[in-house]
Design a protein around this motif. Structure first.
Motif, PDB file in Angstrom:
ATOM      1  N   GLN A  16     -15.995  21.990 -38.230  1.00  0.00           N
ATOM      2  CA  GLN A  16     -15.854  22.768 -37.122  1.00  0.00           C
ATOM      3  C   GLN A  16     -15.766  22.492 -35.649  1.00  0.00           C
ATOM      4  O   GLN A  16     -14.974  22.965 -34.765  1.00  0.00           O
ATOM      5  CB  GLN A  16     -17.043  23.773 -37.311  1.00  0.00           C
ATOM      6  N   ASP A  19     -12.361  20.948 -35.470  1.00  0.00           N
ATOM      7  CA  ASP A  19     -11.459  22.141 -35.116  1.00  0.00           C
ATOM      8  C   ASP A  19     -11.451  22.642 -33.715  1.00  0.00           C
ATOM      9  O   ASP A  19     -10.331  22.825 -33.238  1.00  0.00           O
ATOM     10  CB  ASP A  19     -11.656  23.015 -36.240  1.00  0.00           C
ATOM     11  N   ARG A  20     -12.573  22.723 -33.394  1.00  0.00           N
ATOM     12  CA  ARG A  20     -12.782  23.351 -31.717  1.00  0.00           C
ATOM     13  C   ARG A  20     -12.014  22.609 -30.872  1.00  0.00           C
ATOM     14  O   ARG A  20     -11.384  22.711 -29.869  1.00  0.00           O
ATOM     15  CB  ARG A  20     -14.266  23.593 -31.384  1.00  0.00           C
ATOM     16  N   SER A  21     -12.468  21.276 -31.076  1.00  0.00           N
ATOM     17  CA  SER A  21     -12.056  20.052 -30.275  1.00  0.00           C
ATOM     18  C   SER A  21     -10.203  20.214 -30.097  1.00  0.00           C
ATOM     19  O   SER A  21      -9.638  19.932 -29.092  1.00  0.00           O
ATOM     20  CB  SER A  21     -12.155  18.766 -30.612  1.00  0.00           C
ATOM     21  N   LEU A  22      -9.721  20.152 -31.525  1.00  0.00           N
ATOM     22  CA  LEU A  22      -8.157  20.178 -31.545  1.00  0.00           C
ATOM     23  C   LEU A  22      -7.780  21.660 -31.064  1.00  0.00           C
ATOM     24  O   LEU A  22      -6.706  21.238 -30.279  1.00  0.00           O
ATOM     25  CB  LEU A  22      -7.666  20.031 -33.006  1.00  0.00           C
ATOM     26  N   LYS A  23      -8.390  22.613 -30.979  1.00  0.00           N
ATOM     27  CA  LYS A  23      -8.034  23.862 -30.327  1.00  0.00           C
ATOM     28  C   LYS A  23      -7.787  23.738 -28.782  1.00  0.00           C
ATOM     29  O   LYS A  23      -6.965  24.199 -28.226  1.00  0.00           O
ATOM     30  CB  LYS A  23      -8.545  25.196 -30.939  1.00  0.00           C
ATOM     31  N   ALA A  24      -8.916  23.130 -28.250  1.00  0.00           N
ATOM     32  CA  ALA A  24      -8.983  22.914 -26.840  1.00  0.00           C
ATOM     33  C   ALA A  24      -7.905  21.973 -26.552  1.00  0.00           C
ATOM     34  O   ALA A  24      -7.323  22.405 -25.392  1.00  0.00           O
ATOM     35  CB  ALA A  24     -10.285  22.563 -26.636  1.00  0.00           C
ATOM     36  N   SER A  26      -5.038  21.573 -28.003  1.00  0.00           N
ATOM     37  CA  SER A  26      -3.767  21.928 -27.965  1.00  0.00           C
ATOM     38  C   SER A  26      -3.451  22.989 -26.953  1.00  0.00           C
ATOM     39  O   SER A  26      -2.254  23.173 -26.304  1.00  0.00           O
ATOM     40  CB  SER A  26      -3.521  22.918 -29.203  1.00  0.00           C
ATOM     41  N   TRP A  27      -4.620  23.802 -26.399  1.00  0.00           N
ATOM     42  CA  TRP A  27      -4.256  24.685 -25.287  1.00  0.00           C
ATOM     43  C   TRP A  27      -4.127  23.778 -23.981  1.00  0.00           C
ATOM     44  O   TRP A  27      -3.309  24.047 -23.008  1.00  0.00           O
ATOM     45  CB  TRP A  27      -5.508  25.425 -25.119  1.00  0.00           C
TER      46      TRP A  27
END
Length: 193
Positions: A16, A19-24, A26-27
């Motif tokens: 998790q 995943d949050r790190s990858l989403k940040a 990508s933004w």
């Protein structure tokens, strides 16, 4: 050192966080891409907006074509096959109507042309740098010449279907050359005394 046993709960928590790190990230990449695209578009718009004005100390080209608002060429600046400069002004049918140029020896001339590209008037210098103006009819035949001769006197010649009239300011001579006849010298007052 205390070692944590990988449990399902620990692995799920770790996934998790990743995943949050990858989403940040990508933004962040998307935001950087948008900013870069905006900078490129802005620089292109600025270059286009300023394309109407070019400031340069030297511009080196073989031909310059000046176009009007509809895209038709109205003037050309170029060099001839022998390397001399030439300027042409064109009418709305893109026919040359005014021609300015230099011969290879540097002698200048200006020509006015009719709609069929025939010379109608030519202003030029001769090899002695004396000026002359010659006018032509529609059949491209010379009909009048006004010139300065080699001793800097005025000289006028008129041509017509009946012959030619030659006036010289150097010696006051007047000659009539009729078609099919001999040259006739017309006496002036100074010659008759």
């Amino acid at each position: 050192m205390f070692k944590v046993e990988p449990t399902l709960e620990n692995l799920a928590s770790h996934i998790q966080r990743q995943d949050r790190s990858l989403k940040a990230m990508s933004w962040s990449v998307l935001g950087a891409t948008i900013l870069a695209a905006a900078a490129i578009i802005s620089s292109q718009w600025h270059a286009t907006a300023n394309a109407d004005t070019v400031k340069a100390k030297t511009l080196s080209v073989e031909t310059i074509a000046l176009r009007n608002g509809t895209g038709k060429i109205v003037a050309l600046i170029s060099s001839t096959s022998d390397g001399t400069p030439h300027i042409s002004l064109l009418d709305s049918r893109e026919k040359v109507r005014l021609s300015i140029g230099l011969r290879q020896d540097g002698v200048p001339s200006v020509s006015l042309l009719d709609t069929e590209q025939g010379q109608r008037a030519v202003l030029s210098l001769n090899d002695h740098q004396d000026a002359s103006l010659t006018m032509y009819n529609a059949a491209k035949l010379p009909r009048a010449t006004l010139a300065v001769d080699s001793v800097s006197s005025g000289h006028m010649v008129l041509f017509g279907t009946g012959g030619g009239l030659n006036l010289s300011a150097l010696d006051g001579r007047v000659q009539w050359t009729p078609v099919g006849g001999a040259v006739q010298n017309i006496q002036t007052k100074t010659e008759s005394k």
